[in-house]
Write a protein that holds these residues in place. Structure first.
Motif, mmCIF file in Angstrom:
data_model
loop_
_atom_site.group_PDB
_atom_site.id
_atom_site.type_symbol
_atom_site.label_atom_id
_atom_site.label_comp_id
_atom_site.label_asym_id
_atom_site.label_seq_id
_atom_site.Cartn_x
_atom_site.Cartn_y
_atom_site.Cartn_z
ATOM 1 N N ALA A 113 0.714 -1.055 -0.063
ATOM 2 C CA ALA A 113 -0.050 0.187 -0.133
ATOM 3 C C ALA A 113 0.716 1.262 -0.173
ATOM 4 N N ARG A 114 0.380 2.443 -0.343
ATOM 5 C CA ARG A 114 1.009 3.521 -0.421
ATOM 6 C C ARG A 114 1.514 4.061 0.960
ATOM 7 N N ASP A 115 0.510 3.700 1.879
ATOM 8 C CA ASP A 115 1.025 4.407 3.372
ATOM 9 C C ASP A 115 -0.068 3.614 4.303
ATOM 10 N N ILE A 116 -0.186 3.765 5.503
ATOM 11 C CA ILE A 116 -1.117 3.266 6.469
ATOM 12 C C ILE A 116 -2.574 3.626 6.268
ATOM 13 N N PRO A 117 -2.995 4.786 5.794
ATOM 14 C CA PRO A 117 -4.312 4.758 5.715
ATOM 15 C C PRO A 117 -4.635 4.187 4.233
ATOM 16 N N ASP A 118 -3.916 4.166 3.304
ATOM 17 C CA ASP A 118 -4.085 3.551 1.959
ATOM 18 C C ASP A 118 -4.456 1.752 2.317
ATOM 19 N N PHE A 119 -3.548 1.523 3.296
ATOM 20 C CA PHE A 119 -3.624 0.128 3.650
ATOM 21 C C PHE A 119 -4.984 -0.292 4.444
ATOM 22 N N GLU A 120 -5.362 0.580 5.295
ATOM 23 C CA GLU A 120 -6.450 0.524 6.144
ATOM 24 C C GLU A 120 -7.935 0.656 5.062
ATOM 25 N N ARG A 121 -7.802 1.417 4.046
ATOM 26 C CA ARG A 121 -8.754 1.548 3.188
ATOM 27 C C ARG A 121 -8.879 0.113 2.575
ATOM 28 N N LEU A 122 -7.840 -0.338 2.074
ATOM 29 C CA LEU A 122 -7.901 -1.557 1.276
ATOM 30 C C LEU A 122 -8.117 -2.779 1.926
ATOM 31 N N LEU A 123 -7.712 -2.720 3.341
ATOM 32 C CA LEU A 123 -8.197 -3.874 4.334
ATOM 33 C C LEU A 123 -9.777 -3.492 4.496
ATOM 34 N N ARG A 124 -10.360 -2.453 4.661
ATOM 35 C CA ARG A 124 -11.810 -2.310 4.925
ATOM 36 C C ARG A 124 -12.737 -2.486 3.674
ATOM 37 N N ARG A 125 -12.355 -2.230 2.797
ATOM 38 C CA ARG A 125 -12.895 -2.431 1.497
ATOM 39 C C ARG A 125 -12.810 -3.418 0.762
ATOM 40 N N ARG A 126 -11.612 -3.893 0.474
ATOM 41 C CA ARG A 126 -11.408 -5.090 -0.417
ATOM 42 C C ARG A 126 -10.976 -6.351 0.619
ATOM 43 N N ILE A 127 -10.186 -6.546 1.351
ATOM 44 C CA ILE A 127 -9.764 -7.752 2.047
ATOM 45 C C ILE A 127 -10.878 -8.373 2.867
#
Length: 151
Positions: A113-127
């Protein structure tokens, strides 16, 4: 194909170090002619010993500053749910690897991910919305001393 001999193993080591080397260059390094080196490469590819060649990008330089390893336990298990989970996880571009493992979790994912907020978005919305996804444990990569290399 018969088992790889010493020359095949040496050829595999050279290609693993630098997949861009020409058959002529590989042949010179191994004391083979260019056609003989090319035939060996082709035979190793046809047998599946060489599955492909890929570019090794630096994730940080490409704008992905965070790598996270996720342990994912499926909420419901079954042949269909395994295949559905694998197919859906592999379709997410930020997921670099999907590994079915034995242990506390059913799958191990390597995610960039680009950064932690990007990872959080990815985790919540996709994973977390993957079919069958249950408990998830995240481990953020701090440093990497050795990348997978030649066997």
């Amino acid at each position: 194909m018969s088992a790889p001999d010493a020359t095949d193993r040496a050829l595999l080591r050279l290609v693993a170090e630098d997949a861009t080397r020409s058959a002529a260059d590989l042949g010179r390094a191994l004391g083979l002619s260019q056609p003989a080196a090319w035939r060996r490469l082709r035979r190793l590819e046809d047998s599946g010993a060489i599955r492909g060649r890929r570019l090794d990008l630096d994730a940080q330089a490409a704008g992905f500053g965070v790598t996270v390893f996720l342990g994912v336990k499926l909420a419901a298990k079954g042949r269909a749910s395994l295949e559905d989970f694998e197919r859906a996880a592999a379709a997410i571009p930020e997921v670099q690897t999907v590994e079915h493992v034995l242990g506390l979790y059913d799958y191990r994912l390597r995610v960039v991910a680009r950064d932690i907020p990007d990872f959080e978005r990815l985790l919540r919305r996709r994973i977390m919305t993957l079919p069958g996804a249950g408990a998830v444990e995240a481990n953020v990569l701090l440093s990497e001393e050795r990348r997978p290399g030649p066997l």
